[in-house]
Motif scaffolding. Structure first.
Motif, PDB file in Angstrom:
ATOM      1  N   TYR A 243       0.854  -1.183   0.000  1.00  0.00           N
ATOM      2  CA  TYR A 243       0.000   0.000   0.000  1.00  0.00           C
ATOM      3  C   TYR A 243       0.893   1.238   0.000  1.00  0.00           C
ATOM      4  O   TYR A 243       2.035   1.223   0.461  1.00  0.00           O
ATOM      5  CB  TYR A 243      -0.886   0.033   1.256  1.00  0.00           C
ATOM      6  CG  TYR A 243      -2.095  -0.866   1.216  1.00  0.00           C
ATOM      7  CD1 TYR A 243      -1.975  -2.245   1.384  1.00  0.00           C
ATOM      8  CD2 TYR A 243      -3.367  -0.338   1.024  1.00  0.00           C
ATOM      9  CE1 TYR A 243      -3.080  -3.064   1.353  1.00  0.00           C
ATOM     10  CE2 TYR A 243      -4.491  -1.154   1.001  1.00  0.00           C
ATOM     11  CZ  TYR A 243      -4.327  -2.513   1.166  1.00  0.00           C
ATOM     12  OH  TYR A 243      -5.440  -3.332   1.137  1.00  0.00           O
TER      13      TYR A 243
ATOM     14  N   PHE B 171      -4.128   0.761  -2.152  1.00  0.00           N
ATOM     15  CA  PHE B 171      -3.530  -0.454  -2.682  1.00  0.00           C
ATOM     16  C   PHE B 171      -2.668  -0.138  -3.900  1.00  0.00           C
ATOM     17  O   PHE B 171      -3.053   0.637  -4.771  1.00  0.00           O
ATOM     18  CB  PHE B 171      -4.664  -1.405  -3.065  1.00  0.00           C
ATOM     19  CG  PHE B 171      -4.248  -2.635  -3.812  1.00  0.00           C
ATOM     20  CD1 PHE B 171      -4.257  -2.649  -5.202  1.00  0.00           C
ATOM     21  CD2 PHE B 171      -3.886  -3.781  -3.139  1.00  0.00           C
ATOM     22  CE1 PHE B 171      -3.912  -3.787  -5.901  1.00  0.00           C
ATOM     23  CE2 PHE B 171      -3.531  -4.929  -3.832  1.00  0.00           C
ATOM     24  CZ  PHE B 171      -3.545  -4.924  -5.214  1.00  0.00           C
TER      25      PHE B 171
ATOM     26  N   GLN C  86      -0.259  -6.538  -5.539  1.00  0.00           N
ATOM     27  CA  GLN C  86      -0.299  -7.762  -4.731  1.00  0.00           C
ATOM     28  C   GLN C  86       0.256  -8.921  -5.543  1.00  0.00           C
ATOM     29  O   GLN C  86       0.068  -8.968  -6.764  1.00  0.00           O
ATOM     30  CB  GLN C  86      -1.743  -8.078  -4.321  1.00  0.00           C
ATOM     31  CG  GLN C  86      -1.903  -9.274  -3.380  1.00  0.00           C
ATOM     32  CD  GLN C  86      -3.368  -9.517  -3.055  1.00  0.00           C
ATOM     33  OE1 GLN C  86      -4.105 -10.129  -3.813  1.00  0.00           O
ATOM     34  NE2 GLN C  86      -3.788  -9.016  -1.902  1.00  0.00           N
TER      35      GLN C  86
ATOM     36  N   ARG D 178      -5.932 -13.821   1.720  1.00  0.00           N
ATOM     37  CA  ARG D 178      -7.044 -13.120   1.106  1.00  0.00           C
ATOM     38  C   ARG D 178      -8.307 -13.428   1.895  1.00  0.00           C
ATOM     39  O   ARG D 178      -8.393 -14.419   2.587  1.00  0.00           O
ATOM     40  CB  ARG D 178      -7.238 -13.591  -0.333  1.00  0.00           C
ATOM     41  CG  ARG D 178      -6.231 -13.028  -1.284  1.00  0.00           C
ATOM     42  CD  ARG D 178      -6.559 -13.472  -2.683  1.00  0.00           C
ATOM     43  NE  ARG D 178      -5.670 -12.894  -3.658  1.00  0.00           N
ATOM     44  CZ  ARG D 178      -5.697 -13.179  -4.943  1.00  0.00           C
ATOM     45  NH1 ARG D 178      -6.582 -14.051  -5.390  1.00  0.00           N
ATOM     46  NH2 ARG D 178      -4.867 -12.621  -5.777  1.00  0.00           N
ATOM     47  N   GLY D 179      -9.294 -12.553   1.730  1.00  0.00           N
ATOM     48  CA  GLY D 179     -10.552 -12.765   2.423  1.00  0.00           C
ATOM     49  C   GLY D 179     -11.171 -14.098   2.046  1.00  0.00           C
ATOM     50  O   GLY D 179     -11.131 -14.497   0.894  1.00  0.00           O
ATOM     51  N   GLN D 180     -11.701 -14.778   2.999  1.00  0.00           N
ATOM     52  CA  GLN D 180     -12.327 -16.071   2.726  1.00  0.00           C
ATOM     53  C   GLN D 180     -13.722 -16.069   3.311  1.00  0.00           C
ATOM     54  O   GLN D 180     -14.051 -16.869   4.175  1.00  0.00           O
ATOM     55  CB  GLN D 180     -11.482 -17.195   3.331  1.00  0.00           C
ATOM     56  CG  GLN D 180     -10.117 -17.315   2.660  1.00  0.00           C
ATOM     57  CD  GLN D 180      -9.269 -18.400   3.267  1.00  0.00           C
ATOM     58  OE1 GLN D 180      -9.503 -18.814   4.390  1.00  0.00           O
ATOM     59  NE2 GLN D 180      -8.266 -18.846   2.539  1.00  0.00           N
ATOM     60  N   GLY D 181     -14.526 -15.142   2.801  1.00  0.00           N
ATOM     61  CA  GLY D 181     -15.873 -15.052   3.309  1.00  0.00           C
ATOM     62  C   GLY D 181     -15.939 -14.301   4.618  1.00  0.00           C
ATOM     63  O   GLY D 181     -17.000 -14.012   5.134  1.00  0.00           O
ATOM     64  N   GLY D 182     -14.806 -13.978   5.171  1.00  0.00           N
ATOM     65  CA  GLY D 182     -14.785 -13.210   6.416  1.00  0.00           C
ATOM     66  C   GLY D 182     -14.028 -11.921   6.178  1.00  0.00           C
ATOM     67  O   GLY D 182     -14.527 -10.998   5.597  1.00  0.00           O
ATOM     68  N   TYR D 183     -12.796 -11.898   6.568  1.00  0.00           N
ATOM     69  CA  TYR D 183     -11.987 -10.718   6.337  1.00  0.00           C
ATOM     70  C   TYR D 183     -10.544 -11.165   6.273  1.00  0.00           C
ATOM     71  O   TYR D 183     -10.212 -12.280   6.639  1.00  0.00           O
ATOM     72  CB  TYR D 183     -12.167  -9.733   7.489  1.00  0.00           C
ATOM     73  CG  TYR D 183     -11.446 -10.183   8.745  1.00  0.00           C
ATOM     74  CD1 TYR D 183     -11.956 -11.206   9.520  1.00  0.00           C
ATOM     75  CD2 TYR D 183     -10.246  -9.602   9.121  1.00  0.00           C
ATOM     76  CE1 TYR D 183     -11.271 -11.655  10.642  1.00  0.00           C
ATOM     77  CE2 TYR D 183      -9.564 -10.037  10.252  1.00  0.00           C
ATOM     78  CZ  TYR D 183     -10.091 -11.051  11.003  1.00  0.00           C
ATOM     79  OH  TYR D 183      -9.425 -11.482  12.109  1.00  0.00           O
ATOM     80  N   ASN D 184      -9.712 -10.321   5.764  1.00  0.00           N
ATOM     81  CA  ASN D 184      -8.294 -10.611   5.915  1.00  0.00           C
ATOM     82  C   ASN D 184      -7.676  -9.490   6.742  1.00  0.00           C
ATOM     83  O   ASN D 184      -7.599  -8.358   6.348  1.00  0.00           O
ATOM     84  CB  ASN D 184      -7.592 -10.812   4.578  1.00  0.00           C
ATOM     85  CG  ASN D 184      -7.585  -9.583   3.708  1.00  0.00           C
ATOM     86  OD1 ASN D 184      -8.432  -8.726   3.852  1.00  0.00           O
ATOM     87  ND2 ASN D 184      -6.635  -9.504   2.817  1.00  0.00           N
ATOM     88  N   LYS D 185      -7.293  -9.854   7.913  1.00  0.00           N
ATOM     89  CA  LYS D 185      -6.742  -8.873   8.845  1.00  0.00           C
ATOM     90  C   LYS D 185      -5.372  -8.439   8.355  1.00  0.00           C
ATOM     91  O   LYS D 185      -4.522  -9.265   8.071  1.00  0.00           O
ATOM     92  CB  LYS D 185      -6.651  -9.487  10.237  1.00  0.00           C
ATOM     93  CG  LYS D 185      -6.139  -8.537  11.295  1.00  0.00           C
ATOM     94  CD  LYS D 185      -6.155  -9.228  12.650  1.00  0.00           C
ATOM     95  CE  LYS D 185      -5.517  -8.354  13.701  1.00  0.00           C
ATOM     96  NZ  LYS D 185      -5.533  -9.018  15.017  1.00  0.00           N
ATOM     97  N   LEU D 186      -5.193  -7.171   8.239  1.00  0.00           N
ATOM     98  CA  LEU D 186      -3.927  -6.632   7.786  1.00  0.00           C
ATOM     99  C   LEU D 186      -3.198  -5.985   8.948  1.00  0.00           C
ATOM    100  O   LEU D 186      -3.809  -5.346   9.781  1.00  0.00           O
ATOM    101  CB  LEU D 186      -4.146  -5.582   6.694  1.00  0.00           C
ATOM    102  CG  LEU D 186      -4.867  -6.043   5.438  1.00  0.00           C
ATOM    103  CD1 LEU D 186      -5.049  -4.880   4.483  1.00  0.00           C
ATOM    104  CD2 LEU D 186      -4.081  -7.157   4.766  1.00  0.00           C
TER     105      LEU D 186
ATOM    106  N   PHE E 167      -0.425  -3.287   9.533  1.00  0.00           N
ATOM    107  CA  PHE E 167       0.411  -2.245   8.952  1.00  0.00           C
ATOM    108  C   PHE E 167       1.527  -1.918   9.937  1.00  0.00           C
ATOM    109  O   PHE E 167       1.263  -1.475  11.025  1.00  0.00           O
ATOM    110  CB  PHE E 167      -0.401  -0.973   8.701  1.00  0.00           C
ATOM    111  CG  PHE E 167      -1.361  -1.058   7.551  1.00  0.00           C
ATOM    112  CD1 PHE E 167      -2.588  -1.674   7.706  1.00  0.00           C
ATOM    113  CD2 PHE E 167      -1.039  -0.513   6.323  1.00  0.00           C
ATOM    114  CE1 PHE E 167      -3.482  -1.742   6.644  1.00  0.00           C
ATOM    115  CE2 PHE E 167      -1.926  -0.570   5.260  1.00  0.00           C
ATOM    116  CZ  PHE E 167      -3.149  -1.184   5.417  1.00  0.00           C
TER     117      PHE E 167
END
Lengths: 115, 113
Positions: B36, B46, B49, B93-101, B103
């Motif tokens: 990012y 972004f 990736q 990557r998100g898998q129906g939930g979220y992808n916690k990043l 930073f």
């Protein structure tokens, strides 16, 4: 283009006040996030939501709460503002799909000063 | 979540190529590498990736060696407007939930005339 808007760019509040920060996204994203950014610390996750009325604590939830009554809107609430909550607050949204980049789209930020 | 390490700051001059390397020794099989960019008084955006080898878009290239323990963001012919903080992140990557990043502090790139 995805648009994430935040209700204020700058906000000044007094210690003990209840503060509401609003975030709206227009891309029908499932996931929404609230971060705070402080010099030298990067962005730290406060709360996130993966659906309406659903919320999960991030890394630093103490002193904050959130509300997500509608899919497009995610609110951050400081129940009783304190000076150590002076910071830049960033909202982000993200699709929950598994294809594509799944990047988070950020709003412009709200710089909150608590006196 | 894999921790990333990148230089705190870098300096360059207009027209030069800039390479920012990020190390992520504990990257997991399902993790992607994402970069990012953040300008002052704006939220991050972004850039690029990748999972392995090389990825190129209109903004940058991302080089990922076979062991995936590091990655290099390459900005060709930088201009003053590339002055920003660059964050390297690793996660699923998100898998129906979220992808916690997560930073980190990022790399502060200053481009000089």
């Amino acid at each position: 283009d995805v648009k994430v808007t935040q209700s204020s760019r700058y906000l000044v509040k007094r210690t003990g006040e209840k503060v509401f920060l609003e975030c709206v996204q227009d891309m029908d994203h499932e996931n929404m996030f609230w971060y705070r950014q402080d010099p030298g610390l990067g962005l730290r996750l406060i709360y996130f939501s993966y659906d309406v009325k659903m919320k999960e604590k991030g890394d630093i939830p103490e002193g904050y709460s959130v509300s997500r009554e509608k899919k497009e809107r995610f609110s951050l609430i400081l129940e009783s503002a304190s000076t150590n909550q002076t910071s830049m607050y960033l909202c982000a949204s993200q699709t929950a799909g598994t294809s594509g980049y799944n990047e988070q789209f950020f709003g412009p930020g709200t710089r909150l000063t608590v006196l | 979540l894999a921790k990333t390490t990148q230089p705190i700051s870098m300096d360059s001059y207009e027209g030069q190529e800039v390479n920012i390397t990020c190390s992520h020794n504990n990257i997991a099989t399902n993790d992607y590498i994402t970069w990012y960019q953040q300008f002052p008084s704006q939220g991050p955006r972004f850039i690029i990736q990748g999972y392995k080898t090389k990825v190129t878009n209109e903004v940058a290239s991302l080089f990922i060696p076979a062991d995936r323990k590091s990655s290099t963001l390459s900005l060709p012919r930088v201009s003053l407007s590339d002055t920003a903080v660059y964050y390297c992140l690793v996660g699923e990557r998100g898998q129906g939930g979220y992808n916690k990043l997560i930073f980190g502090a990022g790399t502060r790139l200053a481009v000089h005339p």
